[in-house]
Design a protein around this motif. Sequence first.
Motif, PDB file in Angstrom:
ATOM      1  N   UNK A   1     -30.155  11.719   1.136  1.00 39.46           N
ATOM      2  CA  UNK A   1     -30.172  11.261   2.502  1.00 39.46           C
ATOM      3  C   UNK A   1     -28.883  11.238   3.013  1.00 39.46           C
ATOM      4  N   UNK A   2     -28.049  12.113   3.032  1.00 41.14           N
ATOM      5  CA  UNK A   2     -27.029  12.619   3.819  1.00 41.14           C
ATOM      6  C   UNK A   2     -25.768  12.436   2.905  1.00 41.14           C
ATOM      7  N   UNK A   3     -24.585  12.382   3.610  1.00 43.47           N
ATOM      8  CA  UNK A   3     -23.407  12.152   2.854  1.00 43.47           C
ATOM      9  C   UNK A   3     -22.071  12.757   3.628  1.00 43.47           C
ATOM     10  N   UNK A   4     -21.057  12.154   2.936  1.00 42.57           N
ATOM     11  CA  UNK A   4     -19.473  12.566   3.814  1.00 42.57           C
ATOM     12  C   UNK A   4     -18.571  12.472   2.720  1.00 42.57           C
ATOM     13  N   UNK A   5     -17.226  12.680   2.982  1.00 39.77           N
ATOM     14  CA  UNK A   5     -16.231  12.923   2.162  1.00 39.77           C
ATOM     15  C   UNK A   5     -15.295  11.680   2.239  1.00 39.77           C
ATOM     16  N   UNK A   6     -14.626  11.255   1.248  1.00 36.42           N
ATOM     17  CA  UNK A   6     -13.745  10.124   1.233  1.00 36.42           C
ATOM     18  C   UNK A   6     -12.309  10.677   0.832  1.00 36.42           C
ATOM     19  N   UNK A   7     -11.280  10.593   1.458  1.00 36.38           N
ATOM     20  CA  UNK A   7     -10.053  11.040   1.162  1.00 36.38           C
ATOM     21  C   UNK A   7      -9.098  10.039   0.820  1.00 36.38           C
ATOM     22  N   UNK A   8      -8.235  10.077  -0.062  1.00 40.28           N
ATOM     23  CA  UNK A   8      -7.159   9.423  -0.355  1.00 40.28           C
ATOM     24  C   UNK A   8      -5.700   9.964  -0.472  1.00 40.28           C
ATOM     25  N   UNK A   9      -4.869   9.764   0.422  1.00 40.82           N
ATOM     26  CA  UNK A   9      -3.629  10.855   0.121  1.00 40.82           C
ATOM     27  C   UNK A   9      -2.328   9.762  -0.233  1.00 40.82           C
ATOM     28  N   UNK A  10      -1.950   9.989  -1.667  1.00 42.26           N
ATOM     29  CA  UNK A  10      -0.986   9.325  -2.249  1.00 42.26           C
ATOM     30  C   UNK A  10       0.385   9.902  -1.913  1.00 42.26           C
ATOM     31  N   UNK A  11       1.315   9.298  -2.720  1.00 36.67           N
ATOM     32  CA  UNK A  11       2.633  10.130  -2.713  1.00 36.67           C
ATOM     33  C   UNK A  11       2.651  11.467  -3.287  1.00 36.67           C
ATOM     34  N   UNK A  12       1.762  11.639  -4.497  1.00 36.98           N
ATOM     35  CA  UNK A  12       1.621  12.834  -5.109  1.00 36.98           C
ATOM     36  C   UNK A  12       0.305  13.937  -5.022  1.00 36.98           C
ATOM     37  N   UNK A  13      -0.671  13.169  -4.593  1.00 39.11           N
ATOM     38  CA  UNK A  13      -1.839  13.995  -4.591  1.00 39.11           C
ATOM     39  C   UNK A  13      -2.699  13.527  -3.536  1.00 39.11           C
ATOM     40  N   UNK A  14      -3.782  14.423  -3.223  1.00 39.15           N
ATOM     41  CA  UNK A  14      -4.851  13.892  -2.303  1.00 39.15           C
ATOM     42  C   UNK A  14      -6.219  14.070  -3.256  1.00 39.15           C
TER      43      UNK A  14
ATOM     44  N   UNK B   1       0.760  -1.209   0.082  1.00 42.01           N
ATOM     45  CA  UNK B   1      -0.034   0.011   0.099  1.00 42.01           C
ATOM     46  C   UNK B   1       0.778   1.294   0.058  1.00 42.01           C
ATOM     47  N   UNK B   2       0.481   2.345  -0.622  1.00 39.13           N
ATOM     48  CA  UNK B   2       1.202   3.499  -0.841  1.00 39.13           C
ATOM     49  C   UNK B   2       0.249   4.889  -0.559  1.00 39.13           C
ATOM     50  N   UNK B   3      -0.693   4.553   0.045  1.00 42.32           N
ATOM     51  CA  UNK B   3      -1.673   5.733   0.422  1.00 42.32           C
ATOM     52  C   UNK B   3      -2.275   5.593   1.801  1.00 42.32           C
ATOM     53  N   UNK B   4      -2.929   6.724   2.236  1.00 42.57           N
ATOM     54  CA  UNK B   4      -3.599   6.703   3.503  1.00 42.57           C
ATOM     55  C   UNK B   4      -5.086   7.087   2.986  1.00 42.57           C
ATOM     56  N   UNK B   5      -6.155   6.453   3.645  1.00 41.56           N
ATOM     57  CA  UNK B   5      -7.485   6.731   3.133  1.00 41.56           C
ATOM     58  C   UNK B   5      -8.297   7.110   4.786  1.00 41.56           C
ATOM     59  N   UNK B   6      -9.155   7.840   4.581  1.00 41.14           N
ATOM     60  CA  UNK B   6     -10.103   8.306   5.524  1.00 41.14           C
ATOM     61  C   UNK B   6     -11.396   8.798   5.215  1.00 41.14           C
ATOM     62  N   UNK B   7     -12.156   8.838   6.239  1.00 36.51           N
ATOM     63  CA  UNK B   7     -13.700   9.465   5.948  1.00 36.51           C
ATOM     64  C   UNK B   7     -13.441  10.826   6.739  1.00 36.51           C
ATOM     65  N   UNK B   8     -14.418  11.844   6.193  1.00 34.56           N
ATOM     66  CA  UNK B   8     -14.645  12.872   7.194  1.00 34.56           C
ATOM     67  C   UNK B   8     -15.995  13.216   7.311  1.00 34.56           C
ATOM     68  N   UNK B   9     -16.540  13.371   8.452  1.00 37.98           N
ATOM     69  CA  UNK B   9     -18.046  13.539   8.497  1.00 37.98           C
ATOM     70  C   UNK B   9     -18.284  14.588   9.594  1.00 37.98           C
ATOM     71  N   UNK B  10     -19.295  15.291   9.629  1.00 31.67           N
ATOM     72  CA  UNK B  10     -19.640  16.217  10.525  1.00 31.67           C
ATOM     73  C   UNK B  10     -21.039  16.445  10.941  1.00 31.67           C
ATOM     74  N   UNK B  11     -21.284  16.914  12.137  1.00 32.38           N
ATOM     75  CA  UNK B  11     -22.786  17.344  12.391  1.00 32.38           C
ATOM     76  C   UNK B  11     -23.680  15.790  12.313  1.00 32.38           C
TER      77      UNK B  11
END
Length: 468
Positions: free
Chosen positions: A432-445, A168-178
């Motif tokens: 019906x709602x939503x959130x953001x998925x982020x993937x951070x690689x060696x060169x980009x997010x 693996x060469x990336x970090x992945x996370x979810x961002x959710x508020x409220x």
Amino acid sequence: MGADSRTLYFCPLSLQSDQSAFKDMWLLSRYDSDLRPSLSVDKIRLISSSQALANRMSPEGIKNKFLYPEVGEVPGSQGNRKRKLRCSSCGLCWVPLSSPAPQLKGEVSAEQQRFLFQMPTLLFKGTSVPTRSLQMALVLVTVLISAIPAASCYSTTFQDLPLTGRNRTSIKFLAIGDWGGLPYPPYTTVVQRTTAQEMSNVAEQMGADFIVALGDNFYYKGVRSVDSSRFKQTFEDVYTQKSLMVPWYVLAGNHDHAGSVKAQMEYSQISDRWNFPAYYYELNFHIPNTEKTLTILMLDTVKLCGNSNDFSDEKPRGPLSALEANRQLTWLQERLDRSEADFLLVAGHYPVWSVSHHGPTACLLQKLRPLLIKHKATAYLCGHDHNLQYIKESSVGYVVSGAGNFMDSSKHHWHEVPKGTVKFFTGQMSTLGGFVHAEVTQKEMILTFIQAKGTSLYRTVLKDRNSD
């Protein structure tokens, strides 16, 4: 020590020492009724530059920043209850107590101020030594510390990531508020439950190493204590899927400040996945199998700008404590100044820019936006408005992810955001709602905005800070 003996407890964090490097360092000093120090010393550690402290703080500043301790029962890691003492100034540090600790009431005297001003340079515990020897040690350590460059006072702590593959060469996370449910049965909303299910699907299919919770964790008035049933009803019983059993990094919103934010911090000692160590804190990650790094600075924008009432006066009117707000801003400036991260994110509850119900936050436009631009921050993550937005302004990506529990399609402040900067907006209840998925690689997010109905609505790519 006589019958009138009293004990003062405080930690270096309350005097603006480095939170990540000195989290476990404690200063425990004892005074008798005549304020003569009788200290137990086992080990001396250098924890901060005395010159840096002297530049930041005056005796008056010490008096204002010194807060008396709280002693209470908190659950232990195995569910058993233990007596612990918390530094009331930072609200973060805890030490076990074998018996209740007395509290010192009244103002800190001038003599105490002078003595306390020397104390942050040492950590005391263990066997007692004569006061004269202690004074000599204070002088020696102060001389030694003053010779150390200020930069050496900082150390970067990196978070562990799950072991999910050697290549693996990336970090992945979810961002959710409220996402904070309801204070009455069923304690959740349809949007929250639907969004939670889609979060689990995305985490399983696309991957998620952790989740960033952007505030308003418990509607409408937060929680009162660490024993609140809301932790189970609105959090544990909703986000139940295996793919969501990852670290949750939490910050506070305006509704959380209507209750006890410290109780939410204390829950970190009960839940294996709930991480809320302080009002504001730093997260650092190595991107696997690369030399690149990701930093997320978690803020408390309520302490920075003031609380807001969503049902009447919707704009924060200034911090409850200007001292605490300035302390947080100083902390942020220091972290930004020294950051060498390839991807630098800042997260808070209030938006800098928003086209929706609450609109731009004037306080953050004044205090935070210039810092984000100056230090080439990759993005700012927030909630507060109950929708999904992406705004790109002055090379910084502004992400609003506040669709975890309610939806709001308002575009009331559309014309208060610079023309052409709004790249994406959705607040339709039909999502019906939503959130953001982020993937951070060696060169980009890579940021993907996802609706709870199960489809991706928008995707954008942000380059690392060092790219042209």
